[in-house]
Design a protein around this motif. Structure first.
Motif: not given
Lengths: 319, 253
Positions: B240-252
């Motif tokens: 859950e954290q990874l998906v959030k980080a990659l989608r919302e923070e990194a936006k990749v």
């Protein structure tokens, strides 16, 4: 006037993303130098892509009708168009095809060449190319002093920017010449569904995947993300997967937006191949593994639990 | 059969690189033969063992490259040639290729073989530029090679797989991993290599080609986005954290 020629690339009759990337990069250079962007496409039925390249900055498209790729004839065709159009800057994809014909083109037209550029800027009327050197442990900036300057450009290194050019297509028919090398047969069954060197997302596995029977765990995640499957040297040398998947110094150099390293310790030779990835995710049981030194997001855990959970979670949000 | 193998000397991968203004600081660097060129040397030796002839190892650079040429001697090369360029720029492929092509022309070489790329500049240019300079065929990314008489058959790696190709000598080849397993020089070979002569050529001997590259400057790699280790109670929490980080923070994604 300093005009820019970009040489696009196709795959199975479709325009590759790198073609748009270098058209956008060419547009920026041409705007700085006060010139036009011509895009060259070689193949059959390639006129239909004029609009696609026009939308990202090409003023005109030159199409050359040709059959299958052969480095020697491609080099003749590209050099023929360069001689006719006389651009001062030429951008070529740093792909396996680009690497095969661009050296011959440079010699044919008497141009200097800088290969594997990741940055292109203009200074004093000349393009400055930035490229990673010494396995990414340094970056070099280079100018070319000959009247024609050729740069091969790493996939995923340039942004695609929507900017309308005219995109008018014209046909050209330079001489293809004869090839001294004849292609007898091709076997394209061993590769990835998504090309590794040009993929924007890569899911990669190392010794931690324990055996070839476990690739489906990673392939499941790769499929959900539209990613290519990569591997470390350890996994390739163990015979778990073919060398065409290897990322690293004796494999492919990749620059995806996101590199998900699963069960990869992160030897320096591996980092040499993927260190320029924009975001790196490391999933590894060993919290001291060197991969965590370069990882943007580190997960210390069992990949056989984390990767399936990640696949499920992405399935949910990407629907 | 006259076989020229190209031997580029590069810093060992493990070496710490210190960036100078227009070149790296060479103090403390351990130099090796670029790994792909080892495949090229090995293939040259195997071709000679099968077809007869001689293997000429060629390296471009200052006197330190003689160490790599001695290693080629120890593996079994018949001759070693240093193209002596003291202010050598390892990124100037057109200049390098022109010097080597002029040497190969004078030697009337049948085969020129080098690595698919060097690990310092990763350009994948020189061998094919030599082929163009000589007006001969080239086969890049070779993973197998058979030569009998003047006919050449090879398997090369291409995007998504392999291709079988045919041509005839003379030919230039770039060696890909998988072509062979390079041999280790034995002690006797190493001792004998110390005494063998190294021929020297200067750019003036080879047509004095002009450089077409200007080194603007070197710089350290760009800083990485600072990383962090995620904390979670279980795999689902990490996901859950990874998906959030990659989608919302990194936006990749």
């Amino acid at each position: 006037m300093s005009n820019v020629l970009i040489v696009g690339e196709l795959k199975n009759g479709e325009l590759k993303k790198i073609s748009k990337e270098i058209t956008s990069a060419g547009r920026k250079i041409a705007d700085a130098l006060g010139g036009k962007v011509t895009a060259l496409l070689i193949g059959s039925g390639v006129e239909k892509f004029a609009g696609d390249l026009g939308a990202v900055g090409a003023d005109s498209i030159v199409t050359v009708n040709a059959g299958d790729f052969n480095a020697e004839t491609w080099a003749n065709l590209v050099a023929g168009v360069i001689k006719e159009k006389n651009p001062s800057v030429v951008l070529v994809p740093h792909t396996s095809q680009g690497k095969d014909y661009s050296p011959r083109v440079a010699v044919k037209v008497g141009a200097g060449i800088v290969a594997d550029a990741v940055g292109l800027s203009v200074d004093g009327g000349k393009v400055v190319a930035k490229k990673p050197i010494y396995s990414g442990k340094a970056y070099g900036n280079f100018k070319i002093t000959s009247p024609i300057a050729i740069f091969t450009v790493r996939p995923n290194s340039q942004e695609v920017v929507q900017k309308a050019g005219a995109g008018a297509a014209e046909a050209a028919s330079p001489s293809a010449g004869d090839a001294k090398v004849k292609i007898v047969s091709s076997d394209l069954s061993g590769g990835n569904k998504v090309q590794l060197a040009e993929a924007s997302i890569i899911v990669s596995g190392g010794r931690g995947i324990k055996g070839p029977e476990n690739w489906p765990v990673l392939q499941g995640l790769a499929d959900v993300l539209g990613a290519a499957l990569g591997a470390s040297r350890a996994a390739v040398d163990a015979g778990w997967i073919s060398h065409s998947h290897q990322v690293g110094q004796t494999g492919k150099t990749v620059s995806p937006n996101c590199y998900i390293a699963c069960g990869i310790s992160g030897a320096i030779q591996h980092l040499a191949g993927m260190g320029s990835s924009k975001y790196i995710v490391a999933i590894n049981k060993d919290g001291d593994a060197p991969i965590f030194k370069v990882a943007t997001y580190g997960v210390v855990g069992d990949l056989f639990e984390v990767v399936p959970a990640l696949t499920d979670e992405f399935k949910k949000v990407l629907g | 059969m006259k076989i020229i193998v190209l031997v580029k000397q590069v810093p060992d991968t493990e070496t710490n690189i210190k960036v100078g203004d227009k070149s790296i600081n060479e103090a403390g660097i351990k130099w090796i033969i670029s790994p792909y060129d080892e495949f090229a040397i090995e293939e040259g030796l195997r071709l000679r063992e099968k077809n007869g002839g001689e293997v000429i190892a060629v390296s471009l650079g200052p006197d330190r490259v003689q160490e790599s040429l001695r290693q080629a001697y120890a593996m079994g090369a018949d001759r070693a040639v240093q193209i002596k360029v003291d202010n050598y720029v390892p990124f100037d492929t057109v200049l390098t290729a022109e010097l080597i092509a002029n040497f190969a022309k004078a030697e009337n070489a049948d085969i020129i073989i080098g690595g698919r790329q060097s690990i310092d500049s990763d350009s994948s240019q020189v061998v094919i530029q030599v082929a163009e300079g000589l007006g001969i065929a080239h086969i890049s990314f070779a993973v197998s090679l058979e030569i009998s008489g003047t006919s050449v058959k090879a398997t090369k790696e291409v995007e998504g797989g392999t291709q079988v190709v045919e041509t005839s000598l003379p030919v230039a080849i770039t060696a890909q991993k998988g072509l062979n397993e390079p041999r280790y020089p034995n002690l006797k070979g190493l001792m004998a290599a110390k005494k063998k002569p190294i021929e020297t050529k200067t750019p003036a001997d080879l047509g004095n080609p002009a450089s077409k590259i200007e080194v603007v400057g070197l710089e350290p790699p760009p800083p990485r986005i600072p990383g962090r280790k995620l904390e979670a109670a279980d795999a689902k929490g990490f996901a859950e954290q990874l998906v959030k980080a990659l989608r919302e923070e990194a936006k990749v994604i």
